[in-house]
Design a protein around this motif. Structure first.
Motif, PDB file in Angstrom:
ATOM      1  N   TYR A 188       0.834  -1.204   0.000  1.00 55.52           N
ATOM      2  CA  TYR A 188       0.000   0.000   0.000  1.00 55.52           C
ATOM      3  C   TYR A 188       0.872   1.259   0.000  1.00 55.52           C
ATOM      4  CZ  TYR A 188      -3.361   3.540   1.464  1.00 55.52           C
ATOM      5  OH  TYR A 188      -4.131   4.675   1.547  1.00 55.52           O
ATOM      6  N   LEU A 189       1.881   1.288   0.868  1.00 53.39           N
ATOM      7  CA  LEU A 189       2.746   2.467   0.943  1.00 53.39           C
ATOM      8  C   LEU A 189       3.589   2.636  -0.322  1.00 53.39           C
ATOM      9  CD1 LEU A 189       4.000   2.406   4.659  1.00 53.39           C
ATOM     10  CD2 LEU A 189       2.112   3.706   3.661  1.00 53.39           C
ATOM     11  N   VAL A 190       3.970   1.521  -0.947  1.00 54.05           N
ATOM     12  CA  VAL A 190       4.722   1.588  -2.197  1.00 54.05           C
ATOM     13  C   VAL A 190       3.840   2.145  -3.312  1.00 54.05           C
ATOM     14  CG1 VAL A 190       5.816   0.211  -4.001  1.00 54.05           C
ATOM     15  CG2 VAL A 190       6.332  -0.255  -1.601  1.00 54.05           C
ATOM     16  N   THR A 191       2.618   1.639  -3.406  1.00 51.65           N
ATOM     17  CA  THR A 191       1.719   2.017  -4.504  1.00 51.65           C
ATOM     18  C   THR A 191       1.143   3.413  -4.330  1.00 51.65           C
ATOM     19  OG1 THR A 191       1.109  -0.297  -4.792  1.00 51.65           O
ATOM     20  CG2 THR A 191      -0.345   1.340  -5.786  1.00 51.65           C
ATOM     21  N   VAL A 192       0.672   3.727  -3.120  1.00 49.95           N
ATOM     22  CA  VAL A 192      -0.065   4.973  -2.894  1.00 49.95           C
ATOM     23  C   VAL A 192       0.867   6.131  -2.548  1.00 49.95           C
ATOM     24  CG1 VAL A 192      -1.814   6.092  -1.463  1.00 49.95           C
ATOM     25  CG2 VAL A 192      -2.140   3.721  -2.200  1.00 49.95           C
ATOM     26  N   TYR A 193       1.873   5.861  -1.697  1.00 49.89           N
ATOM     27  CA  TYR A 193       2.734   6.943  -1.233  1.00 49.89           C
ATOM     28  C   TYR A 193       4.068   7.018  -1.980  1.00 49.89           C
ATOM     29  CZ  TYR A 193      -0.292   8.083   2.734  1.00 49.89           C
ATOM     30  OH  TYR A 193      -1.341   8.497   3.515  1.00 49.89           O
ATOM     31  N   GLY A 194       4.388   5.994  -2.762  1.00 49.12           N
ATOM     32  CA  GLY A 194       5.605   6.030  -3.554  1.00 49.12           C
ATOM     33  C   GLY A 194       6.885   5.723  -2.803  1.00 49.12           C
ATOM     34  N   PHE A 195       6.798   5.137  -1.590  1.00 49.94           N
ATOM     35  CA  PHE A 195       8.009   4.734  -0.882  1.00 49.94           C
ATOM     36  C   PHE A 195       8.637   3.534  -1.584  1.00 49.94           C
ATOM     37  CE2 PHE A 195       5.597   6.653   2.729  1.00 49.94           C
ATOM     38  CZ  PHE A 195       6.521   7.629   3.078  1.00 49.94           C
TER      39      PHE A 195
END
Length: 265
Positions: A188-195
């Motif tokens: 989720y953080l990779v996809t939505v926030y770009g981490f």
């Protein structure tokens, strides 16, 4: 799923066994079962063997927390139980924080099969140490057995609305925390926030469980000192809900603020 379900179904039977047979037998056997749960992976690479192994690990791991809580009841006065359980949770969660690093190191250095063997060996050693070195106080064990879980006691628990509602509230707090930390938080953080994956993994698993480690003994001590156990639960529930809402609505900006949010969760 194959670990969680047997662990959930095994809670009450293990609790009854701890009262009836004691920590030494139950925890040592459970530690051995948990360690041997890795071995089906060495037999065959078919997913069924993976499923069986994970199922066995779920059954064996149930006695970990329950055995620790049982030991706290045996050896500490009631006024210190919450604090000692908090310390126990902290020590246990260190495995969740550093376990991935250890697994990654073993895989990189020794490969898949040897890593499984090296991970199983400490469990066998722990099992033997508990079986042959752990001594239970006979008087305390008898007191625990007399006040232990019975079928009539289970019926009383089911009828007690306060216990049921507290259990539901606890489940609604722990469920999102662990599923976010272990399952969907990182993608989720990779996809939505770009981490990147490494930072996202640290934010979801390490930061959350680090907060868990810090919060468990501190909140338990506060609750014991001011006799505000229900108030602590209510505040924590609302705090988690608010922060999860902010994260899911994409209102958290930057790595540092996300770390603080995960820590508070």
């Amino acid at each position: 799923f194959p670990v969680t379900i047997p662990s959930l179904l095994n809670q009450i039977p293990v609790g009854i066994c701890l009262n009836k047979f004691g920590i030494r037998r139950v925890v040592s056997i459970s530690a051995l079962v948990c360690s041997l749960g890795n071995l089906p992976l060495l037999i065959n690479d078919h997913w069924v063997f993976d499923l069986v192994g994970r199922f066995v690990i779920g059954i064996g791991s149930t006695a970990g927390v329950l055995g620790a809580v049982h030991a706290v009841r045996l050896y500490f006065p009631s006024k210190h139980i919450s604090k000692m359980i908090g310390v126990t949770v902290t020590l246990g969660l260190l495995g969740a924080i550093y376990g991935k690093s250890i697994n990654r190191f073993l895989l990189e250095e020794f490969g898949f099969e040897e890593s499984i063997i090296y991970l199983a060996i400490p469990g066998v050693i722990i099992s033997l140490l508990v079986m042959f070195c752990f001594k239970e106080d006979a008087k305390n064990c008898n007191d625990i057995k007399q006040s232990g879980i019975t079928l009539s006691g289970l019926k009383e628990i089911i009828k007690d609305g306060k216990i049921i509602w507290l259990s539901i509230a606890g489940g609604l707090m722990v469920g999102p925390l662990e599923s976010f930390a272990d399952v969907f938080g990182e993608p989720y953080l990779v996809t939505v926030y770009g981490f990147n994956a490494r930072d996202a993994g640290y934010l979801t698993a390490s930061a959350i469980y680090f907060g868990f480690c810090v919060g468990a003994p501190i909140l338990a001590a506060i609750a014991d000192k001011f006799k505000c156990h229900y108030t602590i639960n209510i505040i924590c529930g609302f705090a988690m809900a608010i922060i999860f809402h902010l994260i899911l609505e994409k209102m958290i900006n930057g790595y540092l603020l996300m770390f603080v949010s995960a820590f508070i969760i």
